[in-house]
Design a protein around this motif. Structure first.
Motif, PDB file in Angstrom:
ATOM      1  N   SER A 172      -3.153   6.088  -6.584  1.00  0.00           N
ATOM      2  CA  SER A 172      -3.063   5.338  -5.333  1.00  0.00           C
ATOM      3  C   SER A 172      -2.164   6.039  -4.327  1.00  0.00           C
ATOM      4  N   PHE A 173      -2.505   5.871  -3.049  1.00  0.00           N
ATOM      5  CA  PHE A 173      -1.707   6.423  -1.952  1.00  0.00           C
ATOM      6  C   PHE A 173      -0.309   5.824  -1.883  1.00  0.00           C
ATOM      7  N   LYS A 174      -0.078   4.679  -2.518  1.00  0.00           N
ATOM      8  CA  LYS A 174       1.226   4.034  -2.458  1.00  0.00           C
ATOM      9  C   LYS A 174       2.307   4.839  -3.184  1.00  0.00           C
ATOM     10  N   ASP A 175       1.906   5.828  -3.967  1.00  0.00           N
ATOM     11  CA  ASP A 175       2.901   6.687  -4.630  1.00  0.00           C
ATOM     12  C   ASP A 175       3.771   7.417  -3.609  1.00  0.00           C
ATOM     13  N   ARG A 176       3.223   7.690  -2.447  1.00  0.00           N
ATOM     14  CA  ARG A 176       4.012   8.354  -1.403  1.00  0.00           C
ATOM     15  C   ARG A 176       5.276   7.548  -1.085  1.00  0.00           C
ATOM     16  N   GLY A 177       5.075   6.268  -0.796  1.00  0.00           N
ATOM     17  CA  GLY A 177       6.200   5.419  -0.431  1.00  0.00           C
ATOM     18  C   GLY A 177       7.067   5.041  -1.611  1.00  0.00           C
ATOM     19  N   ALA A 178       6.426   4.820  -2.780  1.00  0.00           N
ATOM     20  CA  ALA A 178       7.198   4.423  -3.966  1.00  0.00           C
ATOM     21  C   ALA A 178       8.170   5.529  -4.373  1.00  0.00           C
ATOM     22  N   ALA A 179       7.757   6.782  -4.244  1.00  0.00           N
ATOM     23  CA  ALA A 179       8.621   7.896  -4.635  1.00  0.00           C
ATOM     24  C   ALA A 179       9.891   7.925  -3.783  1.00  0.00           C
ATOM     25  N   THR A 180       9.741   7.709  -2.470  1.00  0.00           N
ATOM     26  CA  THR A 180      10.925   7.732  -1.601  1.00  0.00           C
ATOM     27  C   THR A 180      11.760   6.469  -1.754  1.00  0.00           C
ATOM     28  N   LEU A 181      11.104   5.320  -1.920  1.00  0.00           N
ATOM     29  CA  LEU A 181      11.850   4.064  -2.066  1.00  0.00           C
ATOM     30  C   LEU A 181      12.632   4.026  -3.378  1.00  0.00           C
ATOM     31  N   VAL A 182      11.992   4.410  -4.476  1.00  0.00           N
ATOM     32  CA  VAL A 182      12.678   4.361  -5.774  1.00  0.00           C
ATOM     33  C   VAL A 182      13.770   5.439  -5.848  1.00  0.00           C
ATOM     34  N   SER A 183      13.558   6.568  -5.196  1.00  0.00           N
ATOM     35  CA  SER A 183      14.632   7.568  -5.104  1.00  0.00           C
ATOM     36  C   SER A 183      15.855   6.959  -4.422  1.00  0.00           C
ATOM     37  N   HIS A 184      15.601   6.197  -3.359  1.00  0.00           N
ATOM     38  CA  HIS A 184      16.701   5.500  -2.660  1.00  0.00           C
ATOM     39  C   HIS A 184      17.369   4.489  -3.594  1.00  0.00           C
ATOM     40  N   CYS A 185      16.543   3.716  -4.317  1.00  0.00           N
ATOM     41  CA  CYS A 185      17.091   2.716  -5.251  1.00  0.00           C
ATOM     42  C   CYS A 185      18.029   3.378  -6.268  1.00  0.00           C
TER      43      CYS A 185
ATOM     44  N   GLY B  93       8.052   8.105   2.992  1.00  0.00           N
ATOM     45  CA  GLY B  93       7.063   8.785   2.160  1.00  0.00           C
ATOM     46  C   GLY B  93       5.676   8.759   2.771  1.00  0.00           C
ATOM     47  N   MET B  94       5.336   7.646   3.433  1.00  0.00           N
ATOM     48  CA  MET B  94       4.000   7.533   4.016  1.00  0.00           C
ATOM     49  C   MET B  94       3.800   8.526   5.170  1.00  0.00           C
ATOM     50  N   LYS B  95       4.888   8.945   5.816  1.00  0.00           N
ATOM     51  CA  LYS B  95       4.781   9.928   6.896  1.00  0.00           C
ATOM     52  C   LYS B  95       4.168  11.238   6.398  1.00  0.00           C
ATOM     53  N   ALA B  96       4.381  11.549   5.115  1.00  0.00           N
ATOM     54  CA  ALA B  96       3.901  12.825   4.572  1.00  0.00           C
ATOM     55  C   ALA B  96       2.379  12.938   4.623  1.00  0.00           C
TER      56      ALA B  96
ATOM     57  N   GLY C  22      -3.151  -3.756   6.157  1.00  0.00           N
ATOM     58  CA  GLY C  22      -2.883  -5.074   5.601  1.00  0.00           C
ATOM     59  C   GLY C  22      -1.467  -5.404   6.013  1.00  0.00           C
ATOM     60  N   ASN C  23      -0.501  -4.912   5.243  1.00  0.00           N
ATOM     61  CA  ASN C  23       0.903  -4.959   5.656  1.00  0.00           C
ATOM     62  C   ASN C  23       1.259  -3.782   6.560  1.00  0.00           C
ATOM     63  N   GLY C  24       0.407  -2.770   6.588  1.00  0.00           N
ATOM     64  CA  GLY C  24       0.579  -1.682   7.537  1.00  0.00           C
ATOM     65  C   GLY C  24       1.505  -0.568   7.107  1.00  0.00           C
ATOM     66  N   THR C  25       1.720  -0.388   5.801  1.00  0.00           N
ATOM     67  CA  THR C  25       2.669   0.643   5.363  1.00  0.00           C
ATOM     68  C   THR C  25       2.183   2.052   5.718  1.00  0.00           C
ATOM     69  N   LEU C  26       0.911   2.349   5.477  1.00  0.00           N
ATOM     70  CA  LEU C  26       0.381   3.660   5.847  1.00  0.00           C
ATOM     71  C   LEU C  26       0.306   3.781   7.368  1.00  0.00           C
ATOM     72  N   PHE C  27      -0.130   2.730   8.020  1.00  0.00           N
ATOM     73  CA  PHE C  27      -0.264   2.746   9.479  1.00  0.00           C
ATOM     74  C   PHE C  27       1.061   3.098  10.155  1.00  0.00           C
TER      75      PHE C  27
ATOM     76  N   ILE D 299      -6.585   6.632  16.828  1.00  0.00           N
ATOM     77  CA  ILE D 299      -6.401   5.918  15.557  1.00  0.00           C
ATOM     78  C   ILE D 299      -7.367   4.740  15.516  1.00  0.00           C
ATOM     79  N   ILE D 300      -8.096   4.624  14.415  1.00  0.00           N
ATOM     80  CA  ILE D 300      -8.997   3.492  14.189  1.00  0.00           C
ATOM     81  C   ILE D 300      -8.376   2.646  13.084  1.00  0.00           C
ATOM     82  N   ALA D 301      -7.718   1.557  13.476  1.00  0.00           N
ATOM     83  CA  ALA D 301      -7.088   0.661  12.502  1.00  0.00           C
ATOM     84  C   ALA D 301      -8.116  -0.372  12.052  1.00  0.00           C
ATOM     85  N   LEU D 302      -8.110  -0.683  10.761  1.00  0.00           N
ATOM     86  CA  LEU D 302      -9.115  -1.620  10.273  1.00  0.00           C
ATOM     87  C   LEU D 302      -8.499  -2.737   9.445  1.00  0.00           C
ATOM     88  N   GLN D 303      -9.136  -3.888   9.536  1.00  0.00           N
ATOM     89  CA  GLN D 303      -8.791  -5.039   8.710  1.00  0.00           C
ATOM     90  C   GLN D 303     -10.053  -5.587   8.058  1.00  0.00           C
ATOM     91  N   SER D 304      -9.879  -6.429   7.064  1.00  0.00           N
ATOM     92  CA  SER D 304     -11.017  -7.157   6.504  1.00  0.00           C
ATOM     93  C   SER D 304     -11.493  -8.178   7.535  1.00  0.00           C
TER      94      SER D 304
END
Length: 368
Positions: free
Chosen positions: A97-110, A201-204, A225-230, A252-257
């Protein structure tokens, strides 16, 4: 240790990033008081084969902690899907999942600030990422997911040693239950929406694209959704533009359900706050957010850059997934919504060449 500070987006108060409080005492969410140096390829650490090669442009606590947390996230390939579309294969990461980008930086901070125990609420992917990286960092973890979350995502979360709480009701209610635990027990809230280290992390995603292609595509499709990648995408593009590395901001083409569309409706009505909606069940579970906590911030970015917002037709998502799979790429339902929304965008605005779409989750995660 870093002298970084958070700044409250509501009252402007500053506080050190070593705080374990999830938000300002006034109730506002934190931003990082951080300005990256101008983009310069000489600052890329080409000896590091992960997204941390761009750490010169990220807010970091120190230059050591991330080394024991990273699992090589990022550096995902970009492939040509058809004559108009490029896919960035962000599900080719440790937890698929793409969320690994943010999790890596957030958990490093933790880990850097001494967190021993954390909680997180998620529709699945962010929770799995935080659970995996927490396990690597030696941090005890509990994840709250809404009922209806893909069973395979729950299995993955539990495999990392995290405790999973399945909460009846909507994704937004699940978040409320988790936040009540944070409030009542004082446990650290390792949340991808609240904590701005996640966005670093998502900036990468953009930095990688720029290094790989030596340009930024004319159109970039981003699920919201919550817009973390956006938020990460917009921050990184603003940085490149301000640095003079790119001449213009891409479309930028932002999409929602189409069944969960508070930001789409707000844009259509010219509003500065998300529209209150009744959340309906959608196959695009990853973006089923009825009350995005950073909704006003996202809408500010949408208006600032004249970003178009479209919806993914619910009855076209599985068809899009099937078309993508027939070309060898097996993505999850929410990821297929990205392509379905792109096709809908083309119906509205005509052929749209040179478009980058994220393949943010692997298909095996949403087979249910």
């Amino acid at each position: 240790m870093s002298q970084l500070q958070y700044v409250c987006t509501r009252c402007g108060k500053k506080v050190g990033v070593d705080t374990h409080q999830p938000r300002c005492e006034c109730g506002g969410l934190f931003e990082l008081d951080f300005k990256a140096p101008a983009w310069d390829e000489k600052l890329i650490d080409r000896n590091e084969w992960s997204q941390f090669r761009y750490r010169a442009f990220m807010a970091m606590d120190d230059d050591q902690t991330w080394r024991s947390v990273t699992m090589g996230e990022g550096m995902t390939p970009i492939i040509q899907f058809d004559k108009n579309v490029l896919f960035k294969m962000d599900y080719t990461m440790p937890t698929l999942s793409f969320k690994d980008r943010g999790a890596a930086t957030l958990v490093s901070h933790c880990k850097a600030i001494g967190v021993k125990r954390c909680v997180q609420d998620s529709s699945g992917n962010a929770g799995n990422s935080v659970a995996a990286y927490s396990a690597r960092a030696g941090i005890e973890c509990e994840i709250f997911v809404p009922e209806g979350t893909s069973p395979k995502k729950i299995t993955m979360i539990e495999s990392h040693g995290a405790k999973v709480h399945v909460i009846p009701g909507t994704r937004d209610h699940c978040a409320d239950v988790c936040r009540a635990k944070v409030r009542d027990e004082g446990v650290f809230y390792a949340n991808h929406v609240f904590n701005p280290f996640f966005y670093e992390g998502m900036k990468a995603y953009i930095y990688e694209t720029f290094e790989q292609l030596h340009r930024i595509p004319a159109n970039i499709v981003v699920p919201v959704g919550n817009g973390t990648l956006f938020i990460g995408v917009v921050k990184a593009l603003e940085h490149l533009l301000e640095s003079g590395a790119i001449d213009a901001f891409p479309n930028i083409i932002a999409l929602q359900s189409e069944l969960v569309d508070p930001l789409y409706l707000a844009k259509m009505q010219g509003l500065r706050k998300p529209v209150k909606i009744d959340v309906k069940p959608t196959i695009a579970e990853g973006i089923a957010i009825g009350e995005p906590m950073r909704g006003e911030e996202i809408l500010d970015m949408i208006y600032r850059h004249d970003i178009k917002v479209v919806t993914a037709p619910e009855d076209k998502i599985l068809q899009a997934r099937h078309e993508i799979a027939k070309r060898g790429i097996y993505c999850e339902h929410t990821t297929a919504a990205n392509y379905a929304a792109y096709l809908h965008y083309c119906e509205l605005y005509g052929e749209t060449p040179d478009t980058l779409i994220t393949m943010c989750g692997a298909g095996i995660k949403s087979d249910h």
